[in-house]
Write a protein that holds these residues in place. Sequence first.
Motif, short mmCIF file in Angstrom:
data_model
loop_
_atom_site.label_atom_id
_atom_site.label_comp_id
_atom_site.label_asym_id
_atom_site.label_seq_id
_atom_site.Cartn_x
_atom_site.Cartn_y
_atom_site.Cartn_z
N ALA A 273 3.30 4.02 9.81
CA ALA A 273 3.12 5.18 8.95
C ALA A 273 4.17 6.24 9.24
CB ALA A 273 1.72 5.76 9.12
N GLY A 274 4.48 6.44 10.53
CA GLY A 274 5.47 7.45 10.90
C GLY A 274 6.85 7.11 10.40
N GLY B 106 10.28 2.33 4.37
CA GLY B 106 9.96 2.79 5.72
C GLY B 106 8.85 1.98 6.35
N SER B 107 7.86 1.60 5.57
CA SER B 107 6.77 0.78 6.10
C SER B 107 7.26 -0.60 6.51
CB SER B 107 5.65 0.65 5.06
OG SER B 107 4.98 1.88 4.89
N LEU B 108 8.18 -1.15 5.73
CA LEU B 108 8.75 -2.45 6.08
C LEU B 108 9.47 -2.38 7.42
CD1 LEU B 108 9.40 -5.39 5.07
CD2 LEU B 108 11.55 -4.43 4.19
N GLY C 155 -0.66 14.00 -2.49
CA GLY C 155 0.03 13.95 -1.22
C GLY C 155 -0.92 13.68 -0.06
N GLY C 156 -2.07 14.34 -0.10
CA GLY C 156 -3.08 14.11 0.93
C GLY C 156 -3.63 12.70 0.88
N LEU C 157 -3.84 12.20 -0.33
CA LEU C 157 -4.31 10.82 -0.50
C LEU C 157 -3.29 9.85 0.07
CD1 LEU C 157 -6.36 8.85 -1.79
CD2 LEU C 157 -5.01 8.95 -3.88
N LYS C 158 -2.01 10.15 -0.14
CA LYS C 158 -0.95 9.29 0.38
C LYS C 158 -0.96 9.29 1.90
CE LYS C 158 3.22 10.75 0.59
NZ LYS C 158 4.59 11.24 0.32
N VAL C 159 -1.09 10.46 2.51
CA VAL C 159 -1.10 10.55 3.98
C VAL C 159 -2.24 9.73 4.56
CG1 VAL C 159 -1.48 12.11 5.93
CG2 VAL C 159 0.05 12.79 4.09
N ALA D 143 0.83 -1.21 0.00
CA ALA D 143 0.00 0.00 0.00
C ALA D 143 0.86 1.26 0.00
CB ALA D 143 -0.93 0.00 1.22
N ALA D 144 1.91 1.27 0.83
CA ALA D 144 2.78 2.44 0.90
C ALA D 144 3.48 2.69 -0.43
CB ALA D 144 3.80 2.27 2.01
#
Length: 281
Positions: free
Chosen positions: A157-158, A226-228, A113-117, A79-80
């Motif tokens: 996410a962070g 980063g998600s991994l 960008g908002g959709l990604k957040v 997803a990320a």
Amino acid sequence: MIRTLVTASVAAVAGYAATRTVIAARDRFGFGDRLDRTNHAGETVSLIEGPAAAAGATTVAIFADPLPHRLAATLATTAAGMLGAVDDFAESGSEKGLRGHLSALARGEVTTGGLKVLGISASSVVAALIGRDAEELFGSQLAGSLADAVLAGGVIAGTANLINLLDLRPARALKASALLAGIGLLSGRGSALVLSGGSLGVIAAAFADDAAGLTMLGDTGANALGSLLGTAAALDASRTELALSLALLAGLTLASEKVSFTEVIESTPGLRELDAWARVH
């Protein structure tokens, strides 16, 4: 423990192979120019590293065990990476940074960008729900399990956002990722160790081209990698560990809205030299 270390090693090799395979496909299939962008120094770099690292991260995620951890890691990285790709290759809106994206959403403007957040936040929480003691969601520990899932999702996410924030100079984000992977190897067990060890294969595959300024992670690769790493840190962490990790990530994200990480790094002995190490330019 031996079996886990062997699995981590195999995951690293598989992640390396998947990453290098996608990078090699850039010229083989003739779409290289469409991935070219201009970096901070005005030089041309390729975003092929992003899809390559995302493919490598998702490959590593498949090696997590037990099954809920595998599903959680695969969902988070996939997803990320996909949401990062939307922002890389179909960007809309001029807002930058977390505050900019949230401000646009508050005005009713849906940017990539908002959709990604929103998308990475939601998918991270769902991944955490899948991966962290899901059976407790239907028992007496419902409230605690939901709280843990939200905290774990925030860490995933962070971490994705943090690696993306650092992708401003050659190899910087990869060095930070390697540091997080090293921490995971030293302190983790089970899936955390496999995902952390496997991520080193992805990092190694991308490092030389990134450090040379030929390629960059972009949102696609930085968010997936980063998600991994965030999933590795979050799946088996205690509530206290999750809260502390999320507080640190939130603090760094808020700080990035006020100060330049690049200026801080370049003015700090030790960090400056580490940041410049292995960089061609």
